[in-house]
Design a protein around this motif. Structure first.
Motif, short mmCIF file in Angstrom:
data_model
loop_
_atom_site.label_atom_id
_atom_site.label_comp_id
_atom_site.label_asym_id
_atom_site.label_seq_id
_atom_site.Cartn_x
_atom_site.Cartn_y
_atom_site.Cartn_z
N GLU A 193 0.76 -1.32 -0.03
CA GLU A 193 -0.16 0.03 0.08
C GLU A 193 0.77 1.19 0.01
OE1 GLU A 193 -3.14 -0.19 -0.55
OE2 GLU A 193 -3.32 -2.04 -0.19
N VAL A 194 0.25 2.26 -0.51
CA VAL A 194 1.04 3.81 -0.60
C VAL A 194 0.95 4.11 0.71
CG1 VAL A 194 1.00 5.75 -1.73
CG2 VAL A 194 0.29 3.85 -3.01
N LYS A 195 2.15 4.80 1.32
CA LYS A 195 2.50 5.24 2.46
C LYS A 195 2.57 6.94 2.47
CE LYS A 195 5.86 5.51 6.10
NZ LYS A 195 7.21 5.41 6.66
N ARG A 196 3.31 7.28 1.27
CA ARG A 196 3.58 8.92 1.34
C ARG A 196 3.49 9.26 -0.46
NH1 ARG A 196 6.66 9.56 5.07
NH2 ARG A 196 8.60 8.61 4.13
N VAL A 197 3.08 10.24 -0.71
CA VAL A 197 3.38 10.80 -1.96
C VAL A 197 4.03 12.04 -2.17
CG1 VAL A 197 1.43 9.31 -2.96
CG2 VAL A 197 1.05 11.64 -2.30
N TYR A 198 4.68 12.47 -3.34
CA TYR A 198 5.03 13.82 -3.61
C TYR A 198 5.05 13.88 -4.82
CZ TYR A 198 7.75 18.08 -4.01
OH TYR A 198 8.34 19.21 -4.15
N ALA A 199 4.31 14.94 -5.19
CA ALA A 199 3.74 15.19 -6.70
C ALA A 199 4.06 16.69 -7.07
CB ALA A 199 2.45 14.58 -6.94
N VAL A 200 4.53 16.96 -8.39
CA VAL A 200 4.35 18.10 -8.97
C VAL A 200 3.60 18.24 -10.32
CG1 VAL A 200 6.67 18.92 -8.02
CG2 VAL A 200 6.54 17.91 -10.20
N LYS A 201 3.10 19.13 -10.97
CA LYS A 201 2.12 19.01 -11.97
C LYS A 201 2.74 20.44 -12.81
CE LYS A 201 -1.77 21.48 -9.83
NZ LYS A 201 -3.47 21.38 -9.97
N ARG A 202 2.18 20.31 -13.99
CA ARG A 202 2.25 21.34 -14.90
C ARG A 202 0.77 21.13 -15.88
NH1 ARG A 202 5.13 22.48 -11.86
NH2 ARG A 202 7.59 23.22 -12.34
N GLU A 203 0.36 21.99 -16.41
CA GLU A 203 -0.79 21.67 -17.30
C GLU A 203 -0.82 20.58 -18.21
OE1 GLU A 203 -3.64 23.95 -20.51
OE2 GLU A 203 -1.56 24.95 -19.78
N GLY A 204 -1.65 19.60 -17.64
CA GLY A 204 -1.79 18.34 -18.55
C GLY A 204 -0.90 17.33 -17.99
N ILE A 205 -0.07 17.21 -16.96
CA ILE A 205 0.85 16.30 -16.74
C ILE A 205 1.27 16.49 -15.08
CG2 ILE A 205 3.02 17.84 -17.15
CD1 ILE A 205 4.30 15.23 -18.24
N TYR A 206 1.28 15.23 -14.52
CA TYR A 206 1.83 14.90 -13.23
C TYR A 206 2.84 14.07 -13.25
CZ TYR A 206 -2.88 16.76 -11.15
OH TYR A 206 -3.53 17.61 -10.65
#
Length: 332
Positions: A193-206
């Motif tokens: 199972e997923v414990k922690r996430v870190y994400a960045v985004k721009r228009e149309g993409i993660y």
């Protein structure tokens, strides 16, 4: 296989609604008997093509009147919850196109309605039926990779999908459209199972970093930014490394077949959805067939309701992380 017939209803008469009708007509243990869409002309066209007797424009009326055992909910993702709860309350089993829902509240509402009414529910996270990924899973289960350690998945589409294919794309996200498949695949292969996430985004993409409870890490890329000139609608690559081995997959430019004309080179789809001698073939069809098979033999769905709920919650954490610019702990 037993001669039991599962009488199916379909809510949503778009391209994929037609796909469901096609498969239920093909399957020896299924029968498409009702279809619903706010656009009656569109629903009637599919009904005429596949011999579906009952046509509705109101899903409440269909839930009350249609002679069905189960319903496929093939609507835009943000519209799943009310429909699913309505049919669950009418004791109909559910096949929901991914994702389960797009809010925590809606996901929990569906789970509660399913449990309260004693019905069955499967979400069509169909990448588990993708032969290369399924082979990878078999290698992991056989111990050939040792313990899964790190992985990378890029599951993106060309811009056309967001601008032309999906009229409701602006109301959704690439994370719901493709990221739910990617994350379910990672959860399945890591068996964690997923414990922690870190994400960045721009228009149309993660771009997302996924940490699992037992120490595995993965990078996940999902976008609607691939140029339309790409030879395949999907831009799809995957690699996973364990303590004893690794697997690499190239599922877009797979080099098995290409077609070139005077304008460009194309990579025909042989994995996701195609026809062989007029029969539906491909991973996105096999998952729908498997729903019928499991309804007949009463075995557990290969994607459980809890799988779908946890994937939904983890995707919401990725969205939160990208918006806030900070790592987010996933709380189920």
């Amino acid at each position: 296989m037993m001669e039991k017939k599962i009488k199916m209803g379909i809510v949503g008469a778009g391209t994929w609604g037609r796909t469901h009708a096609y498969i239920y007509r093909e399957h020896s243990n299924a029968e498409p008997v009702a279809i619903c869409d706010m656009n009656r002309e569109r629903a009637q066209a599919i009904a005429d093509e596949f011999g579906i007797k009952e046509v509705y424009t109101d899903y409440h009326e269909m839930a009350e009147k249609a002679d069905i055992d189960a319903v496929a909910i093939v609507t835009p993702d943000f519209a799943h919850a009310d429909i699913a709860c309505c049919f669950a309350d009418h004791k109909r089993h559910l096949l929901i196109e991914k994702p389960l829902a797009t809010t925590r509240e809606d996901a929990e509402r569906i789970v509660e309605a399913v449990k309260r009414n004693g019905v069955r529910c499967m979400v069509d996270l169909h990448n588990r039926w993708n032969a290369p990924f399924n082979t990878c899973k078999q290698l992991i289960e056989a111990g050939k990779l040792g313990d899964p350690y790190t992985a990378y998945i890029r599951h993106s589409d060309i811009k056309w999908c967001a601008t032309d294919l999906l009229p409701w794309a602006a109301k959704s996200s690439i994370l719901w459209f493709l990221g739910s498949h990617s994350l379910d695949t990672l959860r399945w292969l890591f068996n964690d199972e997923v414990k922690r996430v870190y994400a960045v985004k721009r228009e149309g993409i993660y771009l997302s970093t996924i940490e699992f409870e037992h120490g595995g890490i993965a990078h996940m890329e999902n976008g609607w930014v691939t140029p339309n000139g790409n030879g395949n609608v999907n831009d799809f690559r995957f690699s996973i490394m364990g303590t004893e081995g690794m697997v690499n997959l190239n599922l877009s430019n797979h080099d098995l077949i290409t077609f070139a004309d005077q304008e460009k080179i194309m990579v025909p789809d042989i994995l996701v959805s195609n026809f062989v001698f007029g029969k539906c073939k491909g991973l996105s069809y096999e998952s729908i067939r498997d729903f019928i098979d499991r309804m007949v033999d009463d075995q557990e769905f290969r994607v459980t309701l809890e799988d779908s709920r946890k994937t939904c919650i983890a995707i919401l954490a990725i969205i939160e992380s990208a918006e806030k610019g900070i790592p987010v702990e996933v709380t189920y």
